[in-house]
Motif scaffolding. Structure first.
Motif, PDB file in Angstrom:
ATOM      1  N   ILE A   1       0.861  -1.194   0.000  1.00 51.91           N
ATOM      2  CA  ILE A   1       0.000   0.000   0.000  1.00 51.91           C
ATOM      3  C   ILE A   1       0.892   1.238   0.000  1.00 51.91           C
ATOM      4  CG2 ILE A   1      -1.754   1.278   1.288  1.00 51.91           C
ATOM      5  CD1 ILE A   1      -2.457  -1.393   2.675  1.00 51.91           C
ATOM      6  N   ARG A   2       0.551   2.222  -0.804  1.00 53.25           N
ATOM      7  CA  ARG A   2       1.243   3.516  -0.763  1.00 53.25           C
ATOM      8  C   ARG A   2       0.426   4.434   0.144  1.00 53.25           C
ATOM      9  NH1 ARG A   2       5.976   4.054  -2.398  1.00 53.25           N
ATOM     10  NH2 ARG A   2       5.689   6.250  -2.657  1.00 53.25           N
ATOM     11  N   ASP A   3       1.057   4.942   1.206  1.00 55.60           N
ATOM     12  CA  ASP A   3       0.360   5.817   2.149  1.00 55.60           C
ATOM     13  C   ASP A   3       1.387   6.679   2.869  1.00 55.60           C
ATOM     14  OD1 ASP A   3      -1.719   6.980   3.506  1.00 55.60           O
ATOM     15  OD2 ASP A   3      -2.366   5.163   4.536  1.00 55.60           O
ATOM     16  N   ASN A   4       0.923   7.545   3.740  1.00 57.47           N
ATOM     17  CA  ASN A   4       1.807   8.396   4.531  1.00 57.47           C
ATOM     18  C   ASN A   4       2.024   7.786   5.906  1.00 57.47           C
ATOM     19  OD1 ASN A   4       1.997  10.214   2.482  1.00 57.47           O
ATOM     20  ND2 ASN A   4       0.478  11.622   3.309  1.00 57.47           N
ATOM     21  N   VAL A   5       3.239   7.947   6.411  1.00 60.06           N
ATOM     22  CA  VAL A   5       3.587   7.515   7.761  1.00 60.06           C
ATOM     23  C   VAL A   5       3.807   8.781   8.575  1.00 60.06           C
ATOM     24  CG1 VAL A   5       5.287   6.277   9.135  1.00 60.06           C
ATOM     25  CG2 VAL A   5       4.653   5.420   6.900  1.00 60.06           C
ATOM     26  N   ARG A   6       3.223   8.821   9.776  1.00 57.87           N
ATOM     27  CA  ARG A   6       3.302  10.025  10.596  1.00 57.87           C
ATOM     28  C   ARG A   6       3.960   9.741  11.936  1.00 57.87           C
ATOM     29  NH1 ARG A   6      -1.843   9.506   9.905  1.00 57.87           N
ATOM     30  NH2 ARG A   6      -2.634  10.114   7.920  1.00 57.87           N
ATOM     31  N   PHE A   7       4.787  10.700  12.381  1.00 59.12           N
ATOM     32  CA  PHE A   7       5.321  10.702  13.729  1.00 59.12           C
ATOM     33  C   PHE A   7       5.529  12.158  14.108  1.00 59.12           C
ATOM     34  CE2 PHE A   7       8.873  10.798  16.737  1.00 59.12           C
ATOM     35  CZ  PHE A   7       8.339  10.024  17.740  1.00 59.12           C
ATOM     36  N   ASN A   8       4.874  12.610  15.187  1.00 59.24           N
ATOM     37  CA  ASN A   8       4.885  14.021  15.588  1.00 59.24           C
ATOM     38  C   ASN A   8       4.533  14.907  14.397  1.00 59.24           C
ATOM     39  OD1 ASN A   8       5.397  13.405  18.241  1.00 59.24           O
ATOM     40  ND2 ASN A   8       7.600  13.684  18.069  1.00 59.24           N
ATOM     41  N   GLN A   9       5.437  15.777  13.997  1.00 57.86           N
ATOM     42  CA  GLN A   9       5.161  16.694  12.886  1.00 57.86           C
ATOM     43  C   GLN A   9       5.558  16.106  11.528  1.00 57.86           C
ATOM     44  OE1 GLN A   9       3.475  19.466  13.520  1.00 57.86           O
ATOM     45  NE2 GLN A   9       3.503  18.867  15.676  1.00 57.86           N
ATOM     46  N   SER A  10       6.229  14.979  11.519  1.00 55.75           N
ATOM     47  CA  SER A  10       6.678  14.373  10.263  1.00 55.75           C
ATOM     48  C   SER A  10       5.534  13.601   9.607  1.00 55.75           C
ATOM     49  CB  SER A  10       7.838  13.407  10.525  1.00 55.75           C
ATOM     50  OG  SER A  10       8.908  14.073  11.112  1.00 55.75           O
ATOM     51  N   ASN A  11       5.354  13.820   8.325  1.00 59.76           N
ATOM     52  CA  ASN A  11       4.347  13.121   7.539  1.00 59.76           C
ATOM     53  C   ASN A  11       5.019  12.740   6.222  1.00 59.76           C
ATOM     54  OD1 ASN A  11       2.002  12.056   6.593  1.00 59.76           O
ATOM     55  ND2 ASN A  11       0.972  14.013   6.292  1.00 59.76           N
ATOM     56  N   ILE A  12       5.423  11.483   6.088  1.00 56.15           N
ATOM     57  CA  ILE A  12       6.268  11.054   4.979  1.00 56.15           C
ATOM     58  C   ILE A  12       5.543  10.017   4.127  1.00 56.15           C
ATOM     59  CG2 ILE A  12       8.460   9.946   4.403  1.00 56.15           C
ATOM     60  CD1 ILE A  12       9.470  11.024   7.130  1.00 56.15           C
ATOM     61  N   PRO A  13       5.478  10.241   2.814  1.00 55.66           N
ATOM     62  CA  PRO A  13       4.878   9.221   1.935  1.00 55.66           C
ATOM     63  C   PRO A  13       5.822   8.021   1.808  1.00 55.66           C
ATOM     64  CG  PRO A  13       5.688  11.061   0.634  1.00 55.66           C
ATOM     65  CD  PRO A  13       5.883  11.424   2.076  1.00 55.66           C
ATOM     66  N   CYS A  14       5.273   6.824   1.859  1.00 53.51           N
ATOM     67  CA  CYS A  14       6.112   5.631   1.759  1.00 53.51           C
ATOM     68  C   CYS A  14       5.294   4.446   1.258  1.00 53.51           C
ATOM     69  CB  CYS A  14       6.765   5.310   3.096  1.00 53.51           C
ATOM     70  SG  CYS A  14       5.609   4.723   4.317  1.00 53.51           S
ATOM     71  N   GLN A  15       5.964   3.338   1.131  1.00 51.99           N
ATOM     72  CA  GLN A  15       5.330   2.093   0.703  1.00 51.99           C
ATOM     73  C   GLN A  15       5.239   1.184   1.920  1.00 51.99           C
ATOM     74  OE1 GLN A  15       6.703   0.432  -3.049  1.00 51.99           O
ATOM     75  NE2 GLN A  15       7.003  -1.505  -2.032  1.00 51.99           N
ATOM     76  N   ILE A  16       4.049   0.703   2.225  1.00 49.23           N
ATOM     77  CA  ILE A  16       3.821  -0.166   3.381  1.00 49.23           C
ATOM     78  C   ILE A  16       3.603  -1.580   2.860  1.00 49.23           C
ATOM     79  CG2 ILE A  16       2.342  -0.627   5.363  1.00 49.23           C
ATOM     80  CD1 ILE A  16       1.555   2.412   5.154  1.00 49.23           C
ATOM     81  N   ILE A  17       4.359  -2.525   3.414  1.00 50.20           N
ATOM     82  CA  ILE A  17       4.260  -3.915   2.972  1.00 50.20           C
ATOM     83  C   ILE A  17       3.795  -4.767   4.140  1.00 50.20           C
ATOM     84  CG2 ILE A  17       5.517  -5.905   2.065  1.00 50.20           C
ATOM     85  CD1 ILE A  17       7.526  -3.942   0.861  1.00 50.20           C
ATOM     86  N   GLY A  18       2.682  -5.452   3.953  1.00 52.74           N
ATOM     87  CA  GLY A  18       2.204  -6.424   4.933  1.00 52.74           C
ATOM     88  C   GLY A  18       2.640  -7.803   4.451  1.00 52.74           C
ATOM     89  N   THR A  19       3.355  -8.540   5.284  1.00 49.75           N
ATOM     90  CA  THR A  19       3.919  -9.813   4.820  1.00 49.75           C
ATOM     91  C   THR A  19       4.096 -10.792   5.970  1.00 49.75           C
ATOM     92  OG1 THR A  19       5.684 -10.772   3.489  1.00 49.75           O
ATOM     93  CG2 THR A  19       6.316  -9.043   5.033  1.00 49.75           C
ATOM     94  N   HIS A  20       4.876 -11.831   5.746  1.00 49.07           N
ATOM     95  CA  HIS A  20       5.110 -12.904   6.718  1.00 49.07           C
ATOM     96  C   HIS A  20       6.575 -12.935   7.146  1.00 49.07           C
ATOM     97  CE1 HIS A  20       1.168 -14.863   6.456  1.00 49.07           C
ATOM     98  NE2 HIS A  20       1.161 -14.424   5.211  1.00 49.07           N
TER      99      HIS A  20
END
Length: 179
Positions: free
Chosen positions: A118-137
């Motif tokens: 999934i392509r989405d944004n990852v957030r921590f405090n003020q940081s909002n970074i677009p990235c690729q999220i992989i769900g796997t084993h």
């Protein structure tokens, strides 16, 4: 064997060539430089081509030259089935049953690794970074040859207890946590 008559002609031609080179020093120097630069540029281009080829081969090795990736493609939104005011979404995608069927049907398959990307944004405090999220084993690092810098990857226990575990790439961790 060179005939005795052609030997004086050959000596005369060599003397004439050397005399011509000596009289036109600048032209001779420029010709010599052209030859040297031409040969060097050909060697450099071949070296660059070999380097690019090596890099491409290394990238393929990292992916795993014996890996086959099967992806599902979402159908267009206008392919919904509608009946009497209701619309039903068409189911799509590969399921765990499909993965098991690939494993059992094809004899050369050693392992099947389901993944959800999934392509989405990852957030921590003020940081909002677009990235690729992989769900796997847990077998993911073995198959794709990932180098682990610190911490641990998913385990069978995480999967069994459905624990929420997140693994970050080094570049994403540095961008999210700059300190």
């Amino acid at each position: 064997m060179i005939r005795e008559q052609t030997l004086p002609r050959l000596k005369r031609a060599v003397r004439l060539g050397v005399k011509s080179l000596w009289l036109h020093k600048l032209r001779s120097l420029l010709t010599l430089l052209g030859i040297v630069f031409g040969v060097c540029s050909v060697i450099a281009m071949l070296a660059i081509g070999e380097g690019a080829s090596y890099e491409a081969q290394e990238a393929i090795k990292k992916l795993g030259s014996n890996n086959v990736i099967i992806r599902s493609v979402k159908p267009p939104e206008d392919n919904k089935v509608s009946s009497g005011g209701r619309s039903f979404a068409v189911e799509y995608g590969l399921t765990y049953n499909d993965a098991a069927r690939v494993q059992t049907t094809l004899s050369g398959v050693k392992r099947v690794l389901p993944m959800r990307i999934i392509r989405d944004n990852v957030r921590f405090n003020q940081s909002n970074i677009p990235c690729q999220i992989i769900g796997t084993h847990p077998i993911y690092p073995e198959i794709v040859n990932i180098e682990q810098v610190r911490g641990r990857f998913l385990t069978e226990t995480d999967e069994l207890h459905m624990d929420n575990v997140c693994i970050l790439t080094l570049s994403l961790a540095e961008r999210l946590f700059p300190y």
